[in-house]
Design a protein around this motif. Sequence first.
Motif, PDB file in Angstrom:
ATOM      1  N   TYR A   1       0.842  -1.304   0.200  1.00  0.00           N
ATOM      2  CA  TYR A   1       0.034   0.036  -0.012  1.00  0.00           C
ATOM      3  C   TYR A   1       0.855   1.344   0.220  1.00  0.00           C
ATOM      4  O   TYR A   1       2.064   1.166   0.489  1.00  0.00           O
ATOM      5  N   LEU A   2       0.378   2.432  -0.383  1.00  0.00           N
ATOM      6  CA  LEU A   2       0.952   3.568  -0.424  1.00  0.00           C
ATOM      7  C   LEU A   2       0.017   4.593   0.136  1.00  0.00           C
ATOM      8  O   LEU A   2      -1.209   4.360   0.221  1.00  0.00           O
ATOM      9  N   ARG A   3       0.687   5.611   0.850  1.00  0.00           N
ATOM     10  CA  ARG A   3      -0.088   6.429   1.735  1.00  0.00           C
ATOM     11  C   ARG A   3      -0.032   7.896   1.031  1.00  0.00           C
ATOM     12  O   ARG A   3       1.199   8.399   0.924  1.00  0.00           O
ATOM     13  N   THR A   4      -0.992   8.592   0.518  1.00  0.00           N
ATOM     14  CA  THR A   4      -1.141   9.941   0.244  1.00  0.00           C
ATOM     15  C   THR A   4      -1.371  10.620   1.125  1.00  0.00           C
ATOM     16  O   THR A   4      -2.040  10.309   2.386  1.00  0.00           O
ATOM     17  N   LYS A   5      -1.899  11.967   0.893  1.00  0.00           N
ATOM     18  CA  LYS A   5      -2.400  13.071   1.868  1.00  0.00           C
ATOM     19  C   LYS A   5      -3.461  12.759   2.610  1.00  0.00           C
ATOM     20  O   LYS A   5      -3.796  12.624   3.460  1.00  0.00           O
ATOM     21  N   ASP A   6      -4.563  12.304   1.288  1.00  0.00           N
ATOM     22  CA  ASP A   6      -5.995  12.136   1.784  1.00  0.00           C
ATOM     23  C   ASP A   6      -6.442  10.586   1.583  1.00  0.00           C
ATOM     24  O   ASP A   6      -7.486  10.302   2.184  1.00  0.00           O
ATOM     25  N   ASP A   7      -5.494   9.775   1.006  1.00  0.00           N
ATOM     26  CA  ASP A   7      -6.338   8.418   0.756  1.00  0.00           C
ATOM     27  C   ASP A   7      -4.944   7.356   0.951  1.00  0.00           C
ATOM     28  O   ASP A   7      -3.701   7.880   1.255  1.00  0.00           O
ATOM     29  N   TYR A   8      -5.389   6.075   1.157  1.00  0.00           N
ATOM     30  CA  TYR A   8      -4.734   4.966   1.100  1.00  0.00           C
ATOM     31  C   TYR A   8      -4.871   4.203  -0.362  1.00  0.00           C
ATOM     32  O   TYR A   8      -5.993   3.939  -0.426  1.00  0.00           O
ATOM     33  N   VAL A   9      -3.890   3.802  -0.808  1.00  0.00           N
ATOM     34  CA  VAL A   9      -3.756   3.056  -2.130  1.00  0.00           C
ATOM     35  C   VAL A   9      -3.438   1.732  -1.868  1.00  0.00           C
ATOM     36  O   VAL A   9      -2.225   1.308  -1.371  1.00  0.00           O
ATOM     37  N   PHE A  10      -4.122   0.646  -1.883  1.00  0.00           N
ATOM     38  CA  PHE A  10      -3.859  -0.675  -1.771  1.00  0.00           C
ATOM     39  C   PHE A  10      -3.615  -1.402  -3.047  1.00  0.00           C
ATOM     40  O   PHE A  10      -4.416  -1.206  -4.148  1.00  0.00           O
ATOM     41  N   TYR A  11      -2.625  -2.200  -3.373  1.00  0.00           N
ATOM     42  CA  TYR A  11      -2.527  -2.760  -4.746  1.00  0.00           C
ATOM     43  C   TYR A  11      -2.163  -4.313  -4.331  1.00  0.00           C
ATOM     44  O   TYR A  11      -1.510  -4.638  -3.531  1.00  0.00           O
ATOM     45  N   THR A  12      -2.387  -5.106  -5.535  1.00  0.00           N
ATOM     46  CA  THR A  12      -1.792  -6.629  -5.654  1.00  0.00           C
ATOM     47  C   THR A  12      -1.785  -6.948  -7.161  1.00  0.00           C
ATOM     48  O   THR A  12      -2.355  -6.406  -7.765  1.00  0.00           O
ATOM     49  N   THR A  13      -0.930  -7.940  -7.370  1.00  0.00           N
ATOM     50  CA  THR A  13      -1.199  -8.572  -8.763  1.00  0.00           C
ATOM     51  C   THR A  13      -1.846  -9.903  -8.835  1.00  0.00           C
ATOM     52  O   THR A  13      -1.378 -10.601  -7.973  1.00  0.00           O
ATOM     53  N   ILE A  14      -2.697  -9.946  -9.927  1.00  0.00           N
ATOM     54  CA  ILE A  14      -3.342 -11.203  -9.827  1.00  0.00           C
ATOM     55  C   ILE A  14      -2.573 -12.147 -10.724  1.00  0.00           C
ATOM     56  O   ILE A  14      -2.275 -11.860 -11.909  1.00  0.00           O
ATOM     57  N   ARG A  15      -1.933 -13.199 -10.389  1.00  0.00           N
ATOM     58  CA  ARG A  15      -0.797 -14.050 -10.979  1.00  0.00           C
ATOM     59  C   ARG A  15      -1.002 -14.724 -12.527  1.00  0.00           C
ATOM     60  O   ARG A  15      -0.424 -14.516 -13.520  1.00  0.00           O
ATOM     61  N   PRO A  16      -2.100 -15.434 -12.605  1.00  0.00           N
ATOM     62  CA  PRO A  16      -2.257 -16.120 -13.862  1.00  0.00           C
ATOM     63  C   PRO A  16      -2.291 -14.809 -15.066  1.00  0.00           C
ATOM     64  O   PRO A  16      -1.890 -15.006 -16.227  1.00  0.00           O
ATOM     65  N   TRP A  17      -2.914 -13.887 -14.988  1.00  0.00           N
ATOM     66  CA  TRP A  17      -3.051 -12.828 -15.843  1.00  0.00           C
ATOM     67  C   TRP A  17      -2.255 -11.790 -15.696  1.00  0.00           C
ATOM     68  O   TRP A  17      -2.415 -10.612 -16.461  1.00  0.00           O
ATOM     69  N   ASN A  18      -1.683 -11.695 -14.702  1.00  0.00           N
ATOM     70  CA  ASN A  18      -0.659 -10.398 -14.627  1.00  0.00           C
ATOM     71  C   ASN A  18      -1.263  -9.199 -14.517  1.00  0.00           C
ATOM     72  O   ASN A  18      -0.716  -8.120 -14.960  1.00  0.00           O
ATOM     73  N   LEU A  19      -2.421  -9.312 -13.781  1.00  0.00           N
ATOM     74  CA  LEU A  19      -3.249  -8.056 -13.608  1.00  0.00           C
ATOM     75  C   LEU A  19      -3.182  -7.198 -12.579  1.00  0.00           C
ATOM     76  O   LEU A  19      -2.716  -7.777 -11.222  1.00  0.00           O
ATOM     77  N   LYS A  20      -2.931  -6.102 -12.409  1.00  0.00           N
ATOM     78  CA  LYS A  20      -2.970  -5.296 -11.306  1.00  0.00           C
ATOM     79  C   LYS A  20      -4.176  -4.752 -10.723  1.00  0.00           C
ATOM     80  O   LYS A  20      -4.879  -3.996 -11.494  1.00  0.00           O
ATOM     81  N   LEU A  21      -4.377  -5.034  -9.451  1.00  0.00           N
ATOM     82  CA  LEU A  21      -5.689  -4.464  -8.827  1.00  0.00           C
ATOM     83  C   LEU A  21      -5.265  -3.515  -7.766  1.00  0.00           C
ATOM     84  O   LEU A  21      -4.300  -3.823  -7.006  1.00  0.00           O
ATOM     85  N   VAL A  22      -5.925  -2.607  -8.005  1.00  0.00           N
ATOM     86  CA  VAL A  22      -5.717  -1.134  -7.134  1.00  0.00           C
ATOM     87  C   VAL A  22      -7.007  -0.843  -6.567  1.00  0.00           C
ATOM     88  O   VAL A  22      -8.111  -0.630  -7.032  1.00  0.00           O
ATOM     89  N   LYS A  23      -7.080  -0.524  -5.297  1.00  0.00           N
ATOM     90  CA  LYS A  23      -8.117  -0.009  -4.658  1.00  0.00           C
ATOM     91  C   LYS A  23      -7.847   1.432  -3.661  1.00  0.00           C
ATOM     92  O   LYS A  23      -6.797   1.206  -3.082  1.00  0.00           O
ATOM     93  N   VAL A  24      -8.518   2.561  -3.900  1.00  0.00           N
ATOM     94  CA  VAL A  24      -8.088   3.462  -3.078  1.00  0.00           C
ATOM     95  C   VAL A  24      -9.065   3.803  -2.088  1.00  0.00           C
ATOM     96  O   VAL A  24     -10.629   3.747  -2.323  1.00  0.00           O
ATOM     97  N   VAL A  25      -8.769   3.900  -0.801  1.00  0.00           N
ATOM     98  CA  VAL A  25      -9.635   4.085   0.383  1.00  0.00           C
ATOM     99  C   VAL A  25      -9.411   5.654   0.823  1.00  0.00           C
ATOM    100  O   VAL A  25      -8.395   5.686   1.228  1.00  0.00           O
ATOM    101  N   PRO A  26     -10.349   6.339   1.247  1.00  0.00           N
ATOM    102  CA  PRO A  26     -10.120   7.721   1.778  1.00  0.00           C
ATOM    103  C   PRO A  26      -9.584   7.335   3.173  1.00  0.00           C
ATOM    104  O   PRO A  26     -10.039   6.441   3.902  1.00  0.00           O
TER     105      PRO A  26
END
Length: 184
Positions: free
Chosen positions: A7-32
């Motif tokens: 995860y990354l922390r910005t001034k107003d949000d938290y950004v969570f990320y992960t990679t889905i393996r078989p397809w090499n897709l990036k899943l990103v979620k932004v939570v205030p």
Amino acid sequence: MKDEPGYLRTKDDYVFYTTIRPWNLKLVKVVPAGFINRSAVMTLRYGMVVGVISILVSILVAVIAAWRTSRPIVQLARSMQGLSSIKESETPVIRRRDEIGLLETRFYNMSHRIREYIKTEYSMHLEMRTAQLKALQSQVNPHFLQNTLQLIGSMAYSKSPSELYEVIRSLSEMFRYVIREPGS
């Protein structure tokens, strides 16, 4: 972003990320950040409520356990305080089958034996004193009679017959009193 979750922390949000393996897709979620803070405050409140309730239940359980444990001991202590060596009391029925019931039973048996011992000792002491008194009386009576007869004999030479009669009458009344039946 890396391939591993994070995860990354910005001034107003938290950004969570992960990679889905078989397809090499990036899943990103932004939570205030406000949402996470509100959630943390609610979790803290619920934790406090659960903690206070747990403490109150623990205190209640401890009080009940202490009361159930100490009640028979207090009853036994009151029984011991009420024990009187003079007054005869019946042994109460002990319904408890635990250690306290055993203590109560043994205590009442012991108090009964002590009362019996005191009665026996008192009777023996009283009989001993009575025997000593009778032995002393049997020693004193002949001396008293001899001295009184000596007095009467000496009065016969020096006193009038009326004074002599009073001494003899007093001696007679005293002997009547001594040989009378007890209670009459």
